[in-house]
Design an enzyme around this catalytic site. Structure first.
Site, mmCIF file in Angstrom:
data_model
loop_
_atom_site.group_PDB
_atom_site.id
_atom_site.type_symbol
_atom_site.label_atom_id
_atom_site.label_comp_id
_atom_site.label_asym_id
_atom_site.label_seq_id
_atom_site.Cartn_x
_atom_site.Cartn_y
_atom_site.Cartn_z
ATOM 1 N N TYR A 133 19.598 -6.641 -32.513
ATOM 2 C CA TYR A 133 18.892 -5.748 -31.586
ATOM 3 C C TYR A 133 17.378 -5.784 -31.762
ATOM 4 O O TYR A 133 16.648 -5.175 -30.979
ATOM 5 C CB TYR A 133 19.403 -4.303 -31.713
ATOM 6 C CG TYR A 133 19.165 -3.658 -33.064
ATOM 7 C CD1 TYR A 133 17.933 -3.059 -33.349
ATOM 8 C CD2 TYR A 133 20.151 -3.643 -34.046
ATOM 9 C CE1 TYR A 133 17.704 -2.466 -34.577
ATOM 10 C CE2 TYR A 133 19.936 -3.059 -35.276
ATOM 11 C CZ TYR A 133 18.715 -2.462 -35.541
ATOM 12 O OH TYR A 133 18.488 -1.891 -36.764
ATOM 13 N N GLU A 168 21.458 -5.312 -23.631
ATOM 14 C CA GLU A 168 20.414 -4.289 -23.600
ATOM 15 C C GLU A 168 20.088 -3.960 -22.139
ATOM 16 O O GLU A 168 19.149 -4.520 -21.574
ATOM 17 C CB GLU A 168 19.139 -4.779 -24.310
ATOM 18 C CG GLU A 168 19.284 -4.952 -25.813
ATOM 19 C CD GLU A 168 17.948 -5.123 -26.530
ATOM 20 O OE1 GLU A 168 16.900 -5.147 -25.847
ATOM 21 O OE2 GLU A 168 17.967 -5.220 -27.762
ATOM 22 N N HIS A 173 16.341 -3.122 -21.275
ATOM 23 C CA HIS A 173 15.210 -4.034 -21.504
ATOM 24 C C HIS A 173 14.967 -4.895 -20.263
ATOM 25 O O HIS A 173 15.794 -5.732 -19.903
ATOM 26 C CB HIS A 173 15.482 -4.911 -22.726
ATOM 27 C CG HIS A 173 14.374 -5.884 -23.051
ATOM 28 N ND1 HIS A 173 13.475 -5.690 -24.079
ATOM 29 C CD2 HIS A 173 14.022 -7.049 -22.469
ATOM 30 C CE1 HIS A 173 12.627 -6.709 -24.120
ATOM 31 N NE2 HIS A 173 12.939 -7.550 -23.150
HETATM 32 ZN ZN LIG Z 1 13.024 -4.115 -25.307
#
Ligand SMILES: [Zn+2]
Length: 225
Positions: free
Chosen positions: A132, A197, A200
């Site tokens: 991550y 994610e 993002h």
């Molecule tokens: Zn990010």
């Protein structure tokens, strides 16, 4: 003369008739005029143009940084103005739908990323942290082209469950219209090196619609190994 002239005229008419009635059928019979469709860009198989300028890698003009491709430690562009304009517009348009985003993270310098990464490694160990977080010089946040967004109305920040918020459900199929792609896609960890994610976003400008439509990660789209 009159008779032969008449015969010639009949012959000529017959030839014209043959040309006008048979020739198009022959062309149609080949299927050429009906089956032809222009090749799309990807079918032309134009090689991706990879350039490294001042230590920064570009694929067809799109800046690339990932687990393998780094940025120089002194690359400090700050948040790019076109990205600020893009997410500001995105957030404004979302409000009109009753959806509220917040900017959780934007530009991060090499040194700041180093501090973050080292803390994560100390807390979770390197193997977990690498899923991550990026090592310094490998974060997209150092490009000034990436943002993390959250849902203002919920406490879901930087968690996979962000994908279930109304904000993300709206965002996922419209972000590309603002120049953004979901960079770390679901089921693509083996390619991107990062867990899913949904928060993002990476700004790629006018290439975003084509990349979105392809359903591919940046690595796949630009055939980076
Ligand atoms: Zn990010």
């Amino acid at each position: 003369m009159k008779v032969s002239g008449f015969i010639a005229a009949v012959f000529a008419a017959a030839v014209l008739a043959a040309c006008s009635s048979e020739a198009p059928e022959e062309i149609e019979a080949t299927g050429f005029t009906k089956s032809y469709e222009p090749l799309t860009f990807s079918e032309l198989d134009v090689p991706v143009n990879i350039e490294v300028i001042d230590g920064i890698t570009y694929a067809d003009g799109v800046l690339i940084v990932n687990k393998e491709i780094p940025l120089p430690a002194d690359y400090n562009p700050e948040m790019q103005p076109e990205v600020i304009d893009a997410y500001t517009q995105l957030f404004e348009d979302a409000k009109e739908q009753g959806l509220y985003f917040e900017l959780v993270s934007g530009f991060r310098s090499y040194d700041y990323q180093a501090g973050l990464y080292n803390n994560y490694v100390a807390r979770d160990g390197k193997e977990a942290a690498d899923r991550y977080s990026a090592e310094p010089g490998h974060s997209e946040h150092q490009t000034g082209l990436a943002i993390d967004v959250g849902s203002y109305d919920s406490a879901v920040l930087l968690q996979t469950s962000f994908e279930y918020t109304p904000e993300f459900q709206w965002l996922k199929d419209i972000a590309h219209e603002y120049g953004f792609i979901i960079r770390y896609m679901k089921g693509k960890e083996d390619i991107t090196g990062y867990m899913y994610e949904p928060w993002h976003l990476r700004y790629v400008g006018d290439k975003a619609p084509a990349i979105y439509e392809s359903g591919l990660t940046l690595e796949e789209y630009f055939e980076l190994d």
